[in-house]
Motif scaffolding. Sequence first.
Motif: not given
Length: 121
Positions: A6-9, A19-22, A91-92, A116-117
């Motif tokens: 996961e990234s983008g937080g 926008r979050l990416s997985c 945390v997403y 983390q957002v």
Amino acid sequence: QVQLVESGGVLVQAGGSLRLSCAASGSIRYSATGWYRQAPGKQHELVARISSGGVTNYADSVKGRFTISRDGAKNTVYLQMNSVKPEDTAVYYCHRLTYTSGTYYLTQDSWGQGTQVTVSS
């Protein structure tokens, strides 16, 4: 197993967007995938889900604000978050799902590190 990263937080102000990416280590083109979040002291909460056929579902708390999508060519699932609120702070994580007898289950893939957002008021 497929590894998901996961990234983008980020830290964002209330009302903002991100926008979050997985990103998956293998093909997720035909996999159901869910975005989950975990706030301190709480369990994982399903935020959004996309089925193998592209059908999407959302938690009531994010409906109309978040959008889940998938790019099969890039083996990536996204979570577009608009009009964020302080209660979205968490945390997403993303996780693959299997669908059996009308119910979705987590696959045996390990949870990733999450992203983390933080939403400031």
